[in-house]
Motif scaffolding. Sequence first.
Motif, PDB file in Angstrom:
ATOM      1  N   HIS A   1      13.176  -2.547  -2.909  1.00 25.19           N
ATOM      2  CA  HIS A   1      12.968  -3.982  -2.659  1.00 25.19           C
ATOM      3  C   HIS A   1      12.431  -4.201  -1.243  1.00 25.19           C
ATOM      4  N   SER A   2      12.986  -3.481  -0.272  1.00 28.86           N
ATOM      5  CA  SER A   2      12.479  -3.634   1.106  1.00 28.86           C
ATOM      6  C   SER A   2      11.042  -3.155   1.165  1.00 28.86           C
ATOM      7  N   ALA A   3      10.744  -2.070   0.455  1.00 25.38           N
ATOM      8  CA  ALA A   3       9.380  -1.527   0.472  1.00 25.38           C
ATOM      9  C   ALA A   3       8.398  -2.569  -0.066  1.00 25.38           C
ATOM     10  N   THR A   4       8.756  -3.237  -1.142  1.00 20.41           N
ATOM     11  CA  THR A   4       7.817  -4.225  -1.703  1.00 20.41           C
ATOM     12  C   THR A   4       7.686  -5.430  -0.770  1.00 20.41           C
ATOM     13  N   THR A   5       8.763  -5.791  -0.085  1.00 20.83           N
ATOM     14  CA  THR A   5       8.658  -6.919   0.868  1.00 20.83           C
ATOM     15  C   THR A   5       7.677  -6.555   1.992  1.00 20.83           C
ATOM     16  N   PHE A   6       7.833  -5.357   2.564  1.00 20.52           N
ATOM     17  CA  PHE A   6       6.904  -4.952   3.632  1.00 20.52           C
ATOM     18  C   PHE A   6       5.463  -4.884   3.118  1.00 20.52           C
ATOM     19  N   SER A   7       5.305  -4.465   1.869  1.00 23.87           N
ATOM     20  CA  SER A   7       3.940  -4.291   1.334  1.00 23.87           C
ATOM     21  C   SER A   7       3.210  -5.621   1.198  1.00 23.87           C
ATOM     22  N   ARG A   8       3.950  -6.727   1.221  1.00 21.30           N
ATOM     23  CA  ARG A   8       3.307  -8.047   1.100  1.00 21.30           C
ATOM     24  C   ARG A   8       2.754  -8.535   2.434  1.00 21.30           C
ATOM     25  N   ILE A   9       3.031  -7.796   3.519  1.00 23.37           N
ATOM     26  CA  ILE A   9       2.614  -8.265   4.850  1.00 23.37           C
ATOM     27  C   ILE A   9       1.347  -7.508   5.263  1.00 23.37           C
ATOM     28  N   PRO A  10       0.231  -8.206   5.378  1.00 24.45           N
ATOM     29  CA  PRO A  10      -1.041  -7.502   5.627  1.00 24.45           C
ATOM     30  C   PRO A  10      -1.035  -6.615   6.872  1.00 24.45           C
ATOM     31  N   ARG A  11      -0.268  -7.006   7.920  1.00 24.55           N
ATOM     32  CA  ARG A  11      -0.285  -6.206   9.162  1.00 24.55           C
ATOM     33  C   ARG A  11       0.393  -4.848   8.998  1.00 24.55           C
ATOM     34  N   ILE A  12       1.241  -4.705   8.001  1.00 20.12           N
ATOM     35  CA  ILE A  12       1.939  -3.422   7.811  1.00 20.12           C
ATOM     36  C   ILE A  12       0.994  -2.433   7.136  1.00 20.12           C
ATOM     37  N   LYS A  13       0.793  -1.301   7.805  1.00 19.67           N
ATOM     38  CA  LYS A  13      -0.184  -0.332   7.292  1.00 19.67           C
ATOM     39  C   LYS A  13       0.474   0.849   6.582  1.00 19.67           C
ATOM     40  N   GLY A  14       1.744   1.090   6.859  1.00 15.32           N
ATOM     41  CA  GLY A  14       2.372   2.235   6.200  1.00 15.32           C
ATOM     42  C   GLY A  14       3.881   2.188   6.298  1.00 15.32           C
ATOM     43  N   LEU A  15       4.526   3.010   5.463  1.00 12.80           N
ATOM     44  CA  LEU A  15       5.992   3.054   5.423  1.00 12.80           C
ATOM     45  C   LEU A  15       6.463   4.506   5.533  1.00 12.80           C
ATOM     46  N   VAL A  16       7.580   4.678   6.226  1.00 12.75           N
ATOM     47  CA  VAL A  16       8.259   5.979   6.199  1.00 12.75           C
ATOM     48  C   VAL A  16       9.621   5.748   5.546  1.00 12.75           C
ATOM     49  N   PHE A  17       9.859   6.424   4.442  1.00  9.78           N
ATOM     50  CA  PHE A  17      11.168   6.355   3.790  1.00  9.78           C
ATOM     51  C   PHE A  17      12.017   7.513   4.309  1.00  9.78           C
ATOM     52  N   VAL A  18      13.272   7.202   4.659  1.00  8.17           N
ATOM     53  CA  VAL A  18      14.161   8.262   5.139  1.00  8.17           C
ATOM     54  C   VAL A  18      15.324   8.400   4.148  1.00  8.17           C
ATOM     55  N   PHE A  19      15.458   9.594   3.563  1.00  4.77           N
ATOM     56  CA  PHE A  19      16.508   9.837   2.561  1.00  4.77           C
ATOM     57  C   PHE A  19      17.417  10.989   3.005  1.00  4.77           C
ATOM     58  N   PRO A  20      18.603  11.079   2.396  1.00  4.83           N
ATOM     59  CA  PRO A  20      19.490  12.207   2.740  1.00  4.83           C
ATOM     60  C   PRO A  20      18.780  13.542   2.456  1.00  4.83           C
ATOM     61  N   PRO A  21      18.946  14.541   3.345  1.00  2.00           N
ATOM     62  CA  PRO A  21      18.255  15.831   3.153  1.00  2.00           C
ATOM     63  C   PRO A  21      18.522  16.424   1.770  1.00  2.00           C
ATOM     64  N   SER A  22      19.736  16.229   1.259  1.00  2.82           N
ATOM     65  CA  SER A  22      20.075  16.835  -0.040  1.00  2.82           C
ATOM     66  C   SER A  22      19.300  16.197  -1.202  1.00  2.82           C
ATOM     67  N   ASP A  23      18.776  14.979  -0.992  1.00  2.00           N
ATOM     68  CA  ASP A  23      18.079  14.279  -2.084  1.00  2.00           C
ATOM     69  C   ASP A  23      16.566  14.342  -1.943  1.00  2.00           C
ATOM     70  N   ILE A  24      16.076  15.012  -0.893  1.00  2.00           N
ATOM     71  CA  ILE A  24      14.694  14.774  -0.484  1.00  2.00           C
ATOM     72  C   ILE A  24      13.651  15.097  -1.557  1.00  2.00           C
ATOM     73  N   ASP A  25      13.808  16.241  -2.272  1.00  2.00           N
ATOM     74  CA  ASP A  25      12.784  16.593  -3.272  1.00  2.00           C
ATOM     75  C   ASP A  25      12.780  15.577  -4.397  1.00  2.00           C
ATOM     76  N   LYS A  26      13.988  15.258  -4.855  1.00  2.00           N
ATOM     77  CA  LYS A  26      14.138  14.283  -5.942  1.00  2.00           C
ATOM     78  C   LYS A  26      13.540  12.926  -5.531  1.00  2.00           C
ATOM     79  N   MET A  27      13.789  12.515  -4.283  1.00  2.00           N
ATOM     80  CA  MET A  27      13.339  11.188  -3.849  1.00  2.00           C
ATOM     81  C   MET A  27      11.833  11.131  -3.599  1.00  2.00           C
ATOM     82  N   LYS A  28      11.249  12.280  -3.215  1.00  2.00           N
ATOM     83  CA  LYS A  28       9.772  12.303  -3.085  1.00  2.00           C
ATOM     84  C   LYS A  28       9.163  11.973  -4.442  1.00  2.00           C
TER      85      LYS A  28
END
Length: 400
Positions: A42-69
């Motif tokens: 939900h936060s990602a979609t909110t940021f995506s609606r703002i033209p000035r935002i050019k990119g996002l970095v998602f930070v997930f727990p190391p144990s979940d990283i492959d699954k979350m990618k």
Amino acid sequence: MSSSGDFWAVILAAGSGTRLAASVGGVKKQYLNWKGMPLFWHSATTFSRIPRIKGLVFVFPPSDIDKMKERVDELNSSCSLGLTYKVVSGGERRQDSVFNGLKDLPATCSHVLIHDSARPFASASMISSIIDELDKGASGVVPAVKVTDTIKTVNGNTITGTPDRSDLRAVQTPQGFPLHLIRKAHEISDGEGWNVTDDASMLEMMGESVVVCQGEESNIKITNPEDLAKLEETKMYVPCVGWGYDVHRYGSGRPMVLGGIPIPGGPEVVAHSDGDVLYHALADAILGLFGGGDIGLHFPDTDAALENMSSGIIVMEALSKAEAEGIKIVHADLTVIAQIPKLAPYREQIRKNVASVMGLPQSRVNVKATTEEKLGFTGEKKGIKAVATVTGVRLADVDG
Ligand code: CTP
Ligand code: MG
């Protein structure tokens, strides 16, 4: 003035949600499903609606990283953010997760907004106001709301002070910074062993001036079990309207039928199916209730099976598609436009038949007929047209 570099956001989703875990079967709160998507999205979609935002970095727990990618790619392919994004591993403390996220920002990035995915209600307009303050040159911008409770400092259970409430603010995220400053703050913090609960604290400790902007009472952080009530979805019936229009040419072809009722003595119409112009307008209006395209899409006139087919079948098919979309039709208003034949004698019969096909009381169906005062192709008796407006209701979310 607007800053020259790009704005990125870091979305923190690397916590373990321990305070909530017992109430949600151990699921980390950033993964809780809300309105059909995980909370962090939900936060990602909110940021995506703002033209000035050019990119996002998602930070997930190391144990979940492959699954979350994989999960983020999957979410982005079904609901594209239209942004560049990266997925990185977080650290033990929130500030470690932030630092990891900052390390991955590209050289083109000049400013960053750091946001807790546990705050899914932050609005795009509030985020834009943070960007505006950064554009004006602020070293740090934090959304804040006034506190309504009187706050005490305590030592054990003994009160040691009552700070003046008018000086107090409860702060939220996203917090925005020039990238070079917040990176420097984290490097110093790493060396000095600072322990902080928000990003602005580090800049404050460096002696930088950080400003507040208006936060939102609704921008709460899902933290404790009682906050789950904020994720309950309230549904209500909302109206939907569909409009349809169709034309048929007079000429040697099919005997005239309108709304399923034969019109003896009416001109013949040229048509592939039975040429019921009113049913065709009605079917298009029904499809319009839910973005169902038009009858040409579902019943192409190149389809030999539809030759001379009763248009009542087309209407029934459109009705069952609307029903499958969860729509309840409540009203239909239909108008036939023709110079000839005279339709008044058939109006009630058409109304009764359409009401019965649609499963509506007769009082919810209106049939009108008009001429165009001898103007245009209907006035010249070259053809007939019909328009239909259909109203329905469907259940939808009503919260933000
Ligand atoms: N967070 C993070 N990395 C951490 C700790 C927290 O990215 N090591 C994120 C969380 O995912 C959350 C935000 O920081 O979106 C705010 O933290 P908090 O509300 O404390 O979340 P949790 O730490 O997950 O919850 P808890 O403290 O109850 O364990
Ligand atoms: Mg925490």
